[in-house]
Enzyme design. Sequence first.
Site, mmCIF file in Angstrom:
data_model
loop_
_atom_site.group_PDB
_atom_site.id
_atom_site.type_symbol
_atom_site.label_atom_id
_atom_site.label_comp_id
_atom_site.label_asym_id
_atom_site.label_seq_id
_atom_site.Cartn_x
_atom_site.Cartn_y
_atom_site.Cartn_z
ATOM 1 N N ARG A 195 -18.133 99.586 58.892
ATOM 2 C CA ARG A 195 -17.246 100.754 58.939
ATOM 3 C C ARG A 195 -16.291 100.835 57.750
ATOM 4 N NH1 ARG A 195 -14.777 99.276 64.633
ATOM 5 N NH2 ARG A 195 -14.913 97.238 63.570
ATOM 6 N N CYS A 236 -10.670 93.453 63.466
ATOM 7 C CA CYS A 236 -11.793 92.686 62.900
ATOM 8 C C CYS A 236 -12.473 91.829 63.978
ATOM 9 C CB CYS A 236 -11.288 91.785 61.778
ATOM 10 S SG CYS A 236 -12.569 90.767 61.001
ATOM 11 N N CYS A 258 -14.415 92.407 54.246
ATOM 12 C CA CYS A 258 -15.224 92.067 55.403
ATOM 13 C C CYS A 258 -16.567 92.788 55.341
ATOM 14 C CB CYS A 258 -14.482 92.459 56.679
ATOM 15 S SG CYS A 258 -15.334 91.997 58.206
ATOM 16 N N HIS A 290 -9.175 94.034 57.826
ATOM 17 C CA HIS A 290 -9.039 95.301 58.565
ATOM 18 C C HIS A 290 -8.647 95.018 60.006
ATOM 19 C CE1 HIS A 290 -12.906 95.126 60.880
ATOM 20 N NE2 HIS A 290 -13.265 94.358 59.861
ATOM 21 N N ASP A 303 -18.024 94.211 57.731
ATOM 22 C CA ASP A 303 -18.061 95.269 58.743
ATOM 23 C C ASP A 303 -18.608 96.573 58.152
ATOM 24 O OD1 ASP A 303 -17.002 97.535 60.449
ATOM 25 O OD2 ASP A 303 -16.227 95.841 61.604
#
Length: 210
Positions: free
Chosen positions: A48, A103, A44, A100, A46
């Site tokens: 983080r 999400c 992803c 994750h 993302d």
Amino acid sequence: MEQQKYSKLFENNKKWVEEKLNIDPQYFENHAKGQSPKYLYIGCADSRLPVNEMTGTSSGELFIHRNVANMVVHTDNNLMSVLQYAVQVLKVEHVVVCGHYGCGGVAAALENKSLGLIDSWLMNIKESYQKNRNFVDSAETKEAKVNRLVESNVKEQVYNLYKTSYVQEGIKSHDLQIHGWVYDLKEGLLKDLEINAEKDFKEMTLYTFN
């Protein structure tokens, strides 16, 4: 203030270069010669998710592709090009799809809201939801429901990988292995979902996207 934040990135870069050269004066020279990663990581987008840090790998060990909700979509020429190059040219030994928990893309797909351009992309996740609706909807909380869809979505994307000729050829030529993982943001741990797509598709004839 904003310009200072931006300039900080270049300052950090210089410090990083100095640190690497202090450890190994040929670090960048050697890296510039080429790459031979053993893993393709599809994850992803993302912010983080520090992929190298959470897997304990160094630069050059992972070939990485990222998009919203770690999707494997056959009409995504970017992803398919990365997959072909990784399997046929780099000869990676493992392909990992990693989602994750928590999400945002998956959570958005569960809501009946118009979000603009991303709506067409979220349709791919909604398809994963429809295929696994009983499992997802049986969760007791909204958070658990999202996390169940995260796992189901990873499973569907692993299956999508198996449907490509690149992966099927890679399995035959150099025993390519496909994996589905989930990363827990709250604990920092990776979970192998142990998806045996090869067994699931054992009776399948050559069924390809590309």
